[in-house]
Design an enzyme around this catalytic site. Structure first.
Site, mmCIF file in Angstrom:
data_model
loop_
_atom_site.group_PDB
_atom_site.id
_atom_site.type_symbol
_atom_site.label_atom_id
_atom_site.label_comp_id
_atom_site.label_asym_id
_atom_site.label_seq_id
_atom_site.Cartn_x
_atom_site.Cartn_y
_atom_site.Cartn_z
ATOM 1 N N TYR A 130 9.377 -2.559 -4.111
ATOM 2 C CA TYR A 130 9.954 -2.525 -2.623
ATOM 3 C C TYR A 130 11.026 -1.690 -2.329
ATOM 4 O O TYR A 130 11.805 -1.691 -1.270
ATOM 5 C CB TYR A 130 10.233 -4.103 -2.290
ATOM 6 C CG TYR A 130 9.101 -4.971 -2.228
ATOM 7 C CD1 TYR A 130 7.586 -4.681 -2.614
ATOM 8 C CD2 TYR A 130 9.186 -6.477 -2.146
ATOM 9 C CE1 TYR A 130 6.573 -5.456 -2.480
ATOM 10 C CE2 TYR A 130 8.256 -7.431 -2.186
ATOM 11 C CZ TYR A 130 6.947 -6.983 -2.242
ATOM 12 O OH TYR A 130 6.020 -7.767 -2.407
ATOM 13 N N HIS A 181 2.330 -7.148 -10.797
ATOM 14 C CA HIS A 181 2.208 -6.820 -9.261
ATOM 15 C C HIS A 181 0.823 -6.636 -9.146
ATOM 16 O O HIS A 181 0.233 -7.341 -8.313
ATOM 17 C CB HIS A 181 3.037 -5.692 -8.894
ATOM 18 C CG HIS A 181 3.275 -5.612 -7.545
ATOM 19 N ND1 HIS A 181 4.435 -5.277 -6.954
ATOM 20 C CD2 HIS A 181 2.724 -6.435 -6.676
ATOM 21 C CE1 HIS A 181 4.436 -5.452 -5.768
ATOM 22 N NE2 HIS A 181 3.145 -6.200 -5.440
#
Length: 264
Positions: free
Chosen positions: A48, A99
């Site tokens: 991010y 992730h």
């Protein structure tokens, strides 16, 4: 605020604040505002590119913090977490997730072994995964004997991943929903709007309340400070069994909006 008990004995707030696509320069303001209205879980990830801002927003606050290991660091997880911790300004995170499994590269078992060591070293208080399907979970559990505390997956009314959620439940893994509002599209669905109008709630509150009623952890994201309090107040919204069933019936086999974990 409801807490969920993880399979490692720790607790985690059921409702959290997602930060995907909130730029680093803006996220500290959002995080501070979210903590101000009562959120006690903040979710970020290395990819991010906003961990520094999240850390700034959480300075001097001990809310539950999650970050994630990106796909190109599966064989380098210890260094990757150190980099995240430096950006976050923390000695440890509450939850560290792989992730994506990236099965084509097939390093996720090694990554899981590394996360176990990081947990044992105290740098990640709990460990889990994101976007793992049952076949990926089977492999890491069989290889290590350690079951993830959390599996964060795409889950919203039009893509409910029931098989994966059932697997998680059977193995004591908390299902955490990302894109819980269907990337905004589901907010306009007439079935959701109808329930919202009838009970005096917003469409977002109805969807968040559905996730909570299903027992999932849920991390809605908003870059709008004014919506934070509304999303947090979804905990006060009570859906009837008929309302939950009506939303359950919205599931679509082809409702996926994000990447497919089997080939991403």
């Amino acid at each position: 605020m409801t807490n969920l008990t993880l399979n490692d004995g720790r607790t985690m707030p059921q409702l959290g604040l997602g930060t995907y696509q909130i730029p680093d320069a803006q996220v500290a303001t959002i995080v501070r505002a979210g903590l101000g209205v009562g959120f006690r879980l903040v979710d970020t990830a290395a990819i991010y590119h906003n961990e520094r801002g999240v850390g700034e927003g959480m300075r001097n606050d001990d809310a539950f913090l999650t970050t994630k290991l990106w796909n190109d660091r599966h064989t380098d997880a210890a260094a990757a977490l150190d980099e995240s911790l430096a950006l976050l300004g923390r000695d440890a995170v509450d939850l560290y997730l792989i992730h994506w499994p990236v099965p084509a590269v097939d390093d996720y078992v090694d990554a899981w072994q590394s996360l176990i060591k990081l947990r044992d070293a105290g740098k990640a208080r709990s460990i889990g995964v994101s976007n793992f399907m049952p076949e990926h979970l089977d492999r890491i559990i069989e290889a290590t004997g350690v079951t993830p505390a959390v599996n964060q997956i795409e889950l919203h009314p039009t893509f409910q991943q029931r098989d994966c959620a059932a697997y998680n439940a059977d193995h004591g893994i908390v299902t955490q929903s990302w894109s819980p509002l269907g990337q905004g599209e589901t907010l306009r669905d007439e079935r959701i709007v109808g329930i919202a109008d009838r009970i005096g709630a917003t469409p977002a509150q109805v969807i968040i309340a559905w996730h909570l009623a299903k027992g999932y952890s849920v991390i809605p994201k908003t870059g709008n400070v004014d919506r934070l309090a509304s999303n947090f107040a979804a905990q006060e919204v009570t859906l009837s069994a008929d309302d939950v069933a009506a939303i359950d019936a919205m599931d679509e086999a082809n409702g996926r909006m994000g990447p497919d974990p089997t080939n991403f």
